[in-house]
Design a protein around this motif. Sequence first.
Motif, mmCIF file in Angstrom:
data_model
loop_
_atom_site.group_PDB
_atom_site.id
_atom_site.type_symbol
_atom_site.label_atom_id
_atom_site.label_comp_id
_atom_site.label_asym_id
_atom_site.label_seq_id
_atom_site.Cartn_x
_atom_site.Cartn_y
_atom_site.Cartn_z
ATOM 1 N N LEU A 239 3.779 11.687 -8.443
ATOM 2 C CA LEU A 239 3.199 10.343 -8.514
ATOM 3 C C LEU A 239 3.978 9.451 -9.472
ATOM 4 C CD1 LEU A 239 -0.586 11.276 -8.555
ATOM 5 C CD2 LEU A 239 0.495 9.757 -6.892
ATOM 6 N N ALA A 240 4.426 10.026 -10.594
ATOM 7 C CA ALA A 240 5.201 9.245 -11.554
ATOM 8 C C ALA A 240 6.527 8.797 -10.952
ATOM 9 C CB ALA A 240 5.452 10.077 -12.817
ATOM 10 N N LEU A 241 7.199 9.698 -10.239
ATOM 11 C CA LEU A 241 8.453 9.341 -9.582
ATOM 12 C C LEU A 241 8.216 8.247 -8.552
ATOM 13 C CD1 LEU A 241 11.430 9.724 -8.944
ATOM 14 C CD2 LEU A 241 10.804 11.643 -7.461
ATOM 15 N N ALA A 242 7.177 8.402 -7.741
ATOM 16 C CA ALA A 242 6.865 7.389 -6.733
ATOM 17 C C ALA A 242 6.581 6.040 -7.389
ATOM 18 C CB ALA A 242 5.670 7.843 -5.893
ATOM 19 N N ARG B 41 0.840 -1.200 0.000
ATOM 20 C CA ARG B 41 0.000 0.000 0.000
ATOM 21 C C ARG B 41 0.875 1.250 0.000
ATOM 22 N NH1 ARG B 41 -2.403 -3.720 3.161
ATOM 23 N NH2 ARG B 41 -4.540 -4.326 2.610
ATOM 24 N N ALA B 42 0.402 2.267 -0.690
ATOM 25 C CA ALA B 42 1.136 3.526 -0.758
ATOM 26 C C ALA B 42 0.146 4.678 -0.817
ATOM 27 C CB ALA B 42 2.058 3.553 -1.973
ATOM 28 N N TRP C 18 4.288 8.916 0.512
ATOM 29 C CA TRP C 18 4.932 9.863 -0.390
ATOM 30 C C TRP C 18 4.207 11.207 -0.296
ATOM 31 C CZ3 TRP C 18 8.981 8.733 -3.946
ATOM 32 C CH2 TRP C 18 9.384 7.390 -3.968
ATOM 33 N N GLY C 19 4.834 12.226 -0.829
ATOM 34 C CA GLY C 19 4.196 13.534 -0.885
ATOM 35 C C GLY C 19 5.122 14.534 -1.548
ATOM 36 N N ARG D 120 -1.920 0.681 -7.640
ATOM 37 C CA ARG D 120 -1.873 2.129 -7.736
ATOM 38 C C ARG D 120 -1.806 2.721 -6.337
ATOM 39 N NH1 ARG D 120 -5.176 0.227 -11.709
ATOM 40 N NH2 ARG D 120 -4.699 0.879 -13.839
ATOM 41 N N MET D 121 -1.772 4.058 -6.262
ATOM 42 C CA MET D 121 -1.609 4.729 -4.981
ATOM 43 C C MET D 121 -2.907 5.382 -4.546
ATOM 44 S SD MET D 121 2.142 6.522 -5.372
ATOM 45 C CE MET D 121 2.364 6.658 -3.602
#
Length: 462
Positions: A171-174, A93-94, A136-137, A188-189
Amino acid sequence: MRRTMGLWVTLALLLALRANPGDAHEAALQVDPWVRSLVSAGVAASSTKREALGGGLAHYTWKVRVGPDRYDAITVHRVVRESSPWVPARTRRAVFMVHGDLWGFVPAFLTRTSVTMMPEDRSLAAFLASEDVDVWGLDLRWVAVPEAETDFAFMADWTLGTHVKDVGTGLALADVVRRASGSGGNERMFLLGWSRGATIGYAYLDAESQRPRGQRRVDGFVPMDMVLRFAPEAKQQREWACQRYLLLQMDRDAGRTEGGLLGPGAGLPLRLLGMLAAQHPEQAPSPLLVPPSLATLPALTNRRLAIIAAGKTETLFEAFNLKALTPDYHLTATIPDAAGVPDKTAFTPEPLLFGYFQQAAPYQSLNEVVETEKQLCGLDVPYDDHLKDVKVPVLYVGAAGGVGSYGEYSLRLLGSTDVTRLIVRNRPEGQRALDVGHADLFLARDARVRVWQPMLQWLEAH
């Protein structure tokens, strides 16, 4: 090791960009030119940083250039459990978090203020990471603008759309980092947005809903204490928004590019207020400007003025002849004295609140504030035309003394059928002036039990 981590991230991005053109992930990256520019510039490789948080957790940051001007950059954050230093543990999960006005990712979600090391249960990001959620953020562009800056022409083109694009880059980097490290697979996130960050989140999902399913990155949404459009019966609140919009639009037409609801450089006096309250709490009268509605009170100490700013935040709006977002809106709940004036905090420790004030970003771009108020006023904006196509699961978290139940109508604008509502309250609606505040969702002593744990359960269930 730091260089190795950066090269690993860049390699992950390159592999993603060179994958089979028919792959859905490759198609998603092809529509994101900022990711390609990131790879070609090697920015991630040169600026990866790691900070140990204790409890087996670490905080990673990447400085990512997203445009040609000097402040066209965002900081992407990751808080995650590690198998060993520089080796994040695999997670399924992210969540990607977007902050609101004044406070960037760290003060908003890591609650890092004047305290060097926060325990796990005092920070939403660290709490979720300790439960094996990959957090992430990002910091929006204006967070990094230094206090010494005086020329804000570079903010002229920063809009809600700009921030939506930057969220997409984050989001793409994550996504590629998680895939390269073996986490996520095709998962997905979740996207979480607090305050204006929720407005940006709605706008991001509105745009993403028009992409093919395989090119989407978000599979769940957590808007926190924000309203996108007011319900038809909330006429007064819509009128207040229209007043704020007209005033701010006049400022923008006059050439101003920096500022928010509390005027230009709103973070500067807030930082000073926090510092004075922490270092000289009983100094009276406070050297700071007292809002007109408080001018008849006896001389206020720095401590008392900071508590009033948090617990009766509407007085700050009154100084600009404006009304707040909702009736009796406030950052943190307080306990009043016999005269009804906030005297001490109810749920958030005072030292934490004063440190929180000191972490406010000095400046903010004006355009996104104008656009948000225009949307709240009921006027047409380009960010909500496809909300009925947004069908991801949604968890709305409201603070009864902040936006609270006013944010529930916005959920009806979505096409989502899996919608959960969590309004954190201690009192009936008629006593919202004393109830849980906008920032209590992160700062309150019992936030872990009342807010973060239910959020974790929802994430696990979805």
